[in-house]
Write an enzyme that holds these catalytic residues in place. Structure first.
Site, PDB file in Angstrom:
ATOM      1  NE  ARG A 100      -2.800   0.431   3.424  1.00 48.58           N
ATOM      2  CZ  ARG A 100      -2.065   0.622   4.526  1.00 48.58           C
ATOM      3  NH1 ARG A 100      -1.307   1.706   4.653  1.00 48.58           N
ATOM      4  NH2 ARG A 100      -2.059  -0.264   5.488  1.00 48.58           N
TER       5      ARG A 100
ATOM      6  CE  LYS B 138     -14.182   6.091 -17.934  1.00 44.07           C
ATOM      7  NZ  LYS B 138     -14.532   7.361 -17.302  1.00 44.07           N
TER       8      LYS B 138
ATOM      9  CG  ASP C  13     -11.491  14.564 -15.278  1.00 48.50           C
ATOM     10  OD1 ASP C  13     -10.843  13.961 -16.154  1.00 48.50           O
ATOM     11  OD2 ASP C  13     -12.424  14.030 -14.638  1.00 48.50           O
TER      12      ASP C  13
ATOM     13  CE1 TYR D  14     -18.113   9.634 -15.676  1.00 45.85           C
ATOM     14  CE2 TYR D  14     -17.472   9.808 -13.381  1.00 45.85           C
ATOM     15  CZ  TYR D  14     -17.890   9.050 -14.454  1.00 45.85           C
ATOM     16  OH  TYR D  14     -18.072   7.708 -14.289  1.00 45.85           O
TER      17      TYR D  14
HETATM   18  C1  LIG Z   1     -14.852   7.845 -15.959  1.00 45.25           C
HETATM   19  C2  LIG Z   1     -14.523   9.213 -15.564  1.00 45.25           C
HETATM   20  C3  LIG Z   1     -14.197   9.544 -14.233  1.00 45.25           C
HETATM   21  C4  LIG Z   1     -14.257   8.540 -13.109  1.00 45.25           C
HETATM   22  O1  LIG Z   1     -13.281   7.570 -13.224  1.00 45.25           O
HETATM   23  P1  LIG Z   1     -13.441   6.063 -12.684  1.00 45.25           P
HETATM   24  O2  LIG Z   1     -12.175   5.427 -13.119  1.00 45.25           O
HETATM   25  O3  LIG Z   1     -14.668   5.488 -13.337  1.00 45.25           O
HETATM   26  O4  LIG Z   1     -13.592   6.161 -11.209  1.00 45.25           O
HETATM   27  C5  LIG Z   1     -13.856  10.856 -13.946  1.00 45.25           C
HETATM   28  N1  LIG Z   1     -13.845  11.800 -14.908  1.00 45.25           N
HETATM   29  C6  LIG Z   1     -14.163  11.525 -16.193  1.00 45.25           C
HETATM   30  C7  LIG Z   1     -14.117  12.611 -17.198  1.00 45.25           C
HETATM   31  C8  LIG Z   1     -14.507  10.234 -16.570  1.00 45.25           C
HETATM   32  O5  LIG Z   1     -14.840   9.984 -17.841  1.00 45.25           O
END
Ligand SMILES: *Cc1c(COP(=O)(O)O)cnc(C)c1O
Length: 389
Positions: free
Chosen positions: A50, A201, A176, A103
Site C-alpha cells: 500500500r 478510459k 480532469d 462528469y
Molecule cells: C470515468 C470518468 C471519471 C471517473 O473515473 P473512474 O475510473 O470510473 O472512477 C472521472 N472523470 C471523467 C471525465 C470520466 O470519464
C-alpha cells in the site's frame, strides 16, 4: 525525449547490472510485503505494497512523463483519485468552484459525499466563460475543478486564462484531462496545478482495468497526496499497474486512430438529414473550435449528437448498431455507444439534464480504432434503421 519515446521507455529501463535480468518490460511485483535484513530500515527500499510497490512506481514514472509532470500517483479509480485529493488538500468550510458540466460521478462525489457530509461547499459555474469562473473564485475559494472537454457535450474551458487568474488569487487549479488524454492536451503546461485522469478510459485504452491518476509538479502538494493515499489506501494493484503501463506505450498511436475515425464519423453525422446537432470540438461548427485548436493538439475520439425523432429514434439507432456495442465508459479500442439520459446521466434529474443540454435525443459515441469504413457503414445503417418505424 519525445512523447512516444517516454511513453515506451520511462519506468522500464532494462536492468543489466548485478542481479538484473535485462527484462525490457517491468515485472509485476505481486508481493504485499517486503523482507528486510535489519529491523530499522527496509533493505531494498520497499516495506508494504500500500505504501510503495515497484510495479506501481514504474507506472508512476510513466504517468508523470506523459503529462510533463515531476510526479505521478496511481489510484484504484478516477474517483478514488478525486476522493484522495479532496481529503488531502481541503478541509470543512472550504469552497470549490467547479464546471457545471463535470462528469456525473464527480458531481455525485462532491454533492452527496463531500458537500452533504463534510462541509465542503461547491459552487457550479458555466466554465465555458472564464470571466464567470474568475468572478466565482473572487468570492473566496480554495480550488477550481475543471474538466475539458466535458462529458457528454464536449464543452471546453480556457485552461490558460482560468489558471492565470486563479493563480493570482492563490487558488489551486485542477483539470480532469480524461477526455483529451495527455497526447492531445497538457493542462500543466497551460498553468494548471494538478491533472486528474480516469486511466480506465484512454490511458489504459483496452477496457480491462479501472484506475485513476494524478500528475503534478509541486513537491509540497505531492507529499500531502502521497500521505493521504497511504493513509486512506486508494492504491492501484500491481497487475493493473502493469496493464496501464502497457496501455500507455500505444497511447499516441491509438489517439491518432481514435481521432481519425471520430472525425470521419462526426462529418458523416453532420451531413446526415436525421441528425440535428453534432458535438465534436474538431468540427468547425463547434462553438469553441478556435479554443480547441489553440489549447489542444487534437480533438479526441468521443462525440455526441442529437438525432431527429427524440428518445424513440435514439433508442432505435443504438439497438440497430452492430460494430458499436451499447455500453457505458469510453476510450477503449472498441467502439461504444450509449444513451446518456438513460445510462451515464440517468442519476441527473431530468430538469437539470434538459437545462444543460442532455436531451432524450442525445447519443454519445466512443469511436474506437476499428476499420474506418466499417464504423461509417454501421452508423449509416443505424441512422437508416432509426428513421424507419
Ligand atoms: C470515468 C470518468 C471519471 C471517473 O473515473 P473512474 O475510473 O470510473 O472512477 C472521472 N472523470 C471523467 C471525465 C470520466 O470519464
Amino acid at each position: 525525449m519525445g512523447f512516444e519515446t517516454d511513453a515506451v521507455h520511462l519506468g522500464e529501463e532494462p536492468n543489466l547490472g548485478a542481479g538484473g535480468t535485462g527484462d525490457v518490460v517491468a515485472a509485476i511485483h505481486l508481493s504485499s510485503t517486503f523482507a528486510r535484513r535489519n529491523v530499522g530500515t527496509p533493505t531494498a527500499g520497499y516495506e508494504y505494497s500500500r505504501t510503495g510497490n515497484p510495479t506501481r512506481d514504474a507506472l508512476e514514472m510513466k504517468l508523470a512523463a506523459i503529462e510533463g509532470a515531476k510526479f505521478g500517483i496511481a489510484f484504484s479509480s478516477g474517483l478514488a483519485a478525486e476522493t484522495s485529493m479532496v481529503l488531502a488538500l481541503l478541509r470543512s468550510g472550504d469552497r470549490i468552484v467547479a464546471f457545471d458540466d463535470l462528469y456525473g460521478g464527480t458531481k455525485r462525489l462532491l454533492d452527496r459525499v463531500f458537500s452533504a457530509n463534510f462541509g465542503i461547499n461547491v459552487d457550479y459555474v458555466d466554465a465555458t466563460n472564464p470571466e464567470r469562473v474568475l468572478k466565482a473564485i473572487g468570492k473566496g475559494a480554495r480550488m477550481v475543478f475543471l474538466e475539458t472537454p466535458t462529458n457528454p457535450l464536449l464543452r471546453l474551458c480556457d485552461i490558460g486564462k482560468i489558471a492565470m487568474g486563479a493563480r493570482d488569487m492563490g487558488v489551486l487549479v485542477v483539470v480532469d484531462n480524461t477526455f483529451a488524454s495527455p497526447y492531445f492536451q497538457r493542462p500543466l503546461e497551460l498553468g494548471a496545478d494538478i491533472v486528474i485522469h480516469s486511466t480506465t478510459k484512454y490511458i489504459n485504452g483496452h477496457s480491462d482495468s479501472v484506475g485513476g491518476a494524478m500528475m503534478l509538479s509541486d513537491r509540497g502538494i505531492y507529499d500531502k497526496l502521497k500521505f493521504v493515499q497511504n493513509a486512506a489506501g486508494a492504491v492501484l494493484s500491481p497487475f493493473d499497474s502493469f496493464l496501464v503501463m502497457r496501455g500507455i506505450k500505444t497511447l499516441a498511436v491509438r489517439m491518432k486512430e481514435h481521432e481519425r475515425n471520430a472525425m470521419a464519423v462526426a462529418k458523416l453525422l453532420e451531413s446526415h438529414k436525421s441528425v440535428t446537432a453534432v458535438h465534436y470540438p474538431g468540427l468547425e461548427s463547434h462553438p469553441q473550435h478556435t479554443l480547441a485548436k489553440r489549447q489542444m493538439n487534437g480533438y479526441g475520439g468521443t462525440l455526441s449528437f442529437d438525432i431527429n425523432g427524440g428518445r424513440g429514434a435514439a433508442i432505435r439507432f443504438l439497438e440497430a448498431l452492430r460494430t458499436f456495442s451499447i455500453a457505458e465508459s469510453l476510450g477503449g479500442v472498441e467502439s461504444l455507444a450509449e444513451h446518456p439520459a438513460s445510462m451515464t446521466h440517468a442519476s441527473v434529474p431530468k430538469a437539470v439534464r434538459e437545462q444543460i443540454g442532455i436531451t432524450d435525443s442525445l447519443v454519445r459515441l466512443s469511436v474506437g480504432i476499428e476499420t474506418k469504413d466499417d464504423l461509417l457503414a454501421d452508423v449509416e445503417g443505424a441512422l437508416a434503421a432509426a428513421g424507419r418505424r
